[in-house]
Design an enzyme around this catalytic site. Structure first.
Site, PDB file in Angstrom:
ATOM      1  N   ASP A  80      58.248  60.250 106.203  1.00 21.60           N
ATOM      2  CA  ASP A  80      58.656  60.745 104.886  1.00 21.60           C
ATOM      3  C   ASP A  80      58.640  59.819 104.111  1.00 21.60           C
ATOM      4  O   ASP A  80      58.956  60.143 102.784  1.00 21.60           O
ATOM      5  CB  ASP A  80      58.802  62.312 105.067  1.00 21.60           C
ATOM      6  CG  ASP A  80      60.463  61.993 105.624  1.00 21.60           C
ATOM      7  OD1 ASP A  80      60.737  60.965 106.356  1.00 21.60           O
ATOM      8  OD2 ASP A  80      61.843  61.957 104.568  1.00 21.60           O
ATOM      9  N   GLU A 131      64.902  57.810 123.164  1.00 16.84           N
ATOM     10  CA  GLU A 131      66.501  58.741 122.501  1.00 16.84           C
ATOM     11  C   GLU A 131      67.979  58.103 122.458  1.00 16.84           C
ATOM     12  O   GLU A 131      67.398  58.784 123.982  1.00 16.84           O
ATOM     13  CB  GLU A 131      65.687  59.653 122.657  1.00 16.84           C
ATOM     14  CG  GLU A 131      66.852  60.919 121.211  1.00 16.84           C
ATOM     15  CD  GLU A 131      66.828  59.959 120.504  1.00 16.84           C
ATOM     16  OE1 GLU A 131      66.125  60.606 119.463  1.00 16.84           O
ATOM     17  OE2 GLU A 131      68.065  60.220 119.744  1.00 16.84           O
ATOM     18  N   GLU A 147      58.983  67.417 115.147  1.00 17.83           N
ATOM     19  CA  GLU A 147      59.841  68.090 114.551  1.00 17.83           C
ATOM     20  C   GLU A 147      60.239  67.435 113.394  1.00 17.83           C
ATOM     21  O   GLU A 147      59.722  68.687 111.741  1.00 17.83           O
ATOM     22  CB  GLU A 147      60.620  68.271 115.362  1.00 17.83           C
ATOM     23  CG  GLU A 147      60.756  69.019 116.781  1.00 17.83           C
ATOM     24  CD  GLU A 147      61.188  67.851 118.211  1.00 17.83           C
ATOM     25  OE1 GLU A 147      60.100  67.132 118.179  1.00 17.83           O
ATOM     26  OE2 GLU A 147      60.781  69.026 119.192  1.00 17.83           O
ATOM     27  N   GLU A 186      58.179  66.138 111.100  1.00 17.40           N
ATOM     28  CA  GLU A 186      57.075  66.360 110.181  1.00 17.40           C
ATOM     29  C   GLU A 186      56.847  67.733 110.447  1.00 17.40           C
ATOM     30  O   GLU A 186      55.936  68.000 109.327  1.00 17.40           O
ATOM     31  CB  GLU A 186      55.836  65.925 111.708  1.00 17.40           C
ATOM     32  CG  GLU A 186      54.368  65.606 110.791  1.00 17.40           C
ATOM     33  CD  GLU A 186      53.325  65.172 111.455  1.00 17.40           C
ATOM     34  OE1 GLU A 186      53.682  64.166 112.855  1.00 17.40           O
ATOM     35  OE2 GLU A 186      52.082  64.426 111.402  1.00 17.40           O
ATOM     36  N   ASP A 197      65.392  56.373 111.445  1.00 17.38           N
ATOM     37  CA  ASP A 197      66.099  56.863 109.909  1.00 17.38           C
ATOM     38  C   ASP A 197      65.719  55.890 109.325  1.00 17.38           C
ATOM     39  O   ASP A 197      65.740  54.272 110.123  1.00 17.38           O
ATOM     40  CB  ASP A 197      67.304  56.293 111.183  1.00 17.38           C
ATOM     41  CG  ASP A 197      67.689  57.302 112.247  1.00 17.38           C
ATOM     42  OD1 ASP A 197      67.232  58.654 112.349  1.00 17.38           O
ATOM     43  OD2 ASP A 197      68.034  57.155 113.386  1.00 17.38           O
TER      44      ASP A 197
END
Ligand code: SAM
Length: 208
Positions: A150, A65, A188, A190, A114
């Site tokens: 998504d 990350e 998170e 999702e 992203d």
């Protein structure tokens, strides 16, 4: 994931037992005695990889990350200290080739990456040609790429990108929210989209 600056984050990460400060020094030795080496890129607050690591003590998990504030928030969760099979790298995927040897990874997981929707930002997408040739090299024979989003446009883009590599698609869903979940965990993002009943797209590719 954007987060307000946390002035304590840098010092907290330097001292955290799960944070790997010099990933280069593990090159070729990450897997240790574990069965598989699994890397998630863009782990956010870490719930997904923590849950998978809990469920699979036989595998070793690496969270990557780039945002230090997000990384520190993830590592603040107390259960992470009990996960002997998990480490965290606070850095960007741009440097990944410096930390792993070719074929060292069994799986790469990309969750809600992203989308960078503007055409002139395409090269920042994790499934673009900036990153994918490197990811492909680091995967071993029959290595997997697992992708969830998504974002329909990013999903379509990624499906097309993956055709440029010797990968076969072994799972595809445009309605993943309602599919039975096998060997998976929620991120998170999702959970947020599930609560809004928004579609989730998922695909898995295996190296040919
Ligand atoms: C939209 S968030 C999703 C977080 C998490 N995977 C989830 O599903 O809840 C994307 C995350 O990827 C991280 N990220 C973006 N580009 C990255 C890169 N090149 N290397 C490492 N992390 C990156 C961002 O900092 C952000 O925390």
């Amino acid at each position: 994931m954007r987060m307000r600056n946390k002035p304590w984050a840098q010092d907290f990460l330097i001292q955290h037992p799960k944070a790997v400060l010099d990933p280069k020094s593990y090159k070729g030795h990450w897997k240790d005695h574990h069965q598989k080496l699994i890397l998630e890129i863009g782990s956010g607050k870490g719930q997904y990889i923590f849950d998978l690591a809990k469920a699979h003590p036989e595998h070793r998990f690496i969270a990557l990350e780039k945002d230090k504030n997000v990384s520190a928030t993830a590592l603040k969760k107390p259960d992470v200290l009990h996960l002997d099979n998990l480490v965290w790298i606070n850095n960007g995927a741009e440097l990944i080739h410096e930390w792993f040897t070719e074929g060292e990874l069994d799986e790469i997981h990309l969750n809600f990456s992203d989308p960078w929707p503007k055409k002139h930002h395409e090269k920042r997408r994790l499934t673009s040609k900036t990153f994918m040739p490197g990811f492909f090299k680091l995967l071993n024979q029959e290595g997997l790429i697992k992708f969830k989003t998504d974002n329909q446009k990013l999903f379509e883009y990624t499906i097309l990108q993956m055709q440029e590599y010797a990968l076969e698609m072994i799972f595809f869903s445009v309605n993943y929210i309602h599919d039975p979940k096998e060997d998976d965990a929620y991120t998170e993002y999702e959970m947020k989209f599930n609560a809004l009943n928004q579609p989730i797209y998922r695909a898995i590719w295996r190296k040919k």
